[in-house]
Motif scaffolding. Sequence first.
Motif: not given
Length: 307
Positions: A57-80
Amino acid sequence: MAVCGGRPYGARTSASRRMEDPCMASVTLYDAPPRLEGFALPDLPRSAWADAAPDARAQSQGLREALDRGEVTAWFQPVHRPSDGALIGAEAFARWIRPGRPAVSAPALTALAERAGVSTRITEQVVAQALAFRRRIAAPEGFSIAVNLSSADLRDRGTVERLCARTDGCGASPGELVLEIAEGRLVDAPRSAIDVLARLRQRGFGLAVDDFGSGGSSLALLAQVPFGQLKVDARFLLAAPTDRVAEGIVDACAHLGRRLGLTLAAEGVETPAHRALCDRFGIVAAQGTRPGAAVPASEFAARHRAV
């Protein structure tokens, strides 16, 4: 070019046509060696969440708050392109960047997001960041960015309108994105999920079946969903240079993809031997950690200024 039922193998056919055509209906994995004795799939590297809180439950709540703070970001892997190494696209992966603590990468984050009920929210954020990233690097026409859809996205009928709102809001074309669905997510997919995918394709989004060969989905499903790309499971490609069974499975998957008129892609392309297999089997899009691991958008832009 060989033909079947009056059509070239590479021609895109309707779902009903592919089901009715006896040549198409007979497509199976017969090219693979019949015995699997002694073959074990290699384990793919996974990032463990070493210091995860024991309370779900703490993990889930932590992720919801992280989304509000903009801590979930996209990283990009090249395709060749395997034949010449040209950069032809990228795949976006969600990362939870926690200040002062280890980042949570895609495998662990996917499982946590499903438990927390925020998978669709993460998909929206990754799509928005992928579209902004594409504009940032001034990507040329034909440079597509892949984004993974979750099981929750497939169940939610609002997915189509939300993703269209994202592309419309920034003046982007849906065709700039390829939405990937892991084969395993399709095994027990309800009819409504097939409808969601069909509507996304009608709106112009690209669709790819990911990790093909490991999920056990029905081949008939490939006739029902208008996929444009088939991505071979990385574990088979990794093992193929030294294992005849894995090589046969890659060959069979590629053969099936060509018969259905799908573009072929693969992960796990790490060495010259892997690239040679791609050329041999007609795989035209490749990813691998050695040629290019997933990195933040700013680092990708710095490394690939010639895009």
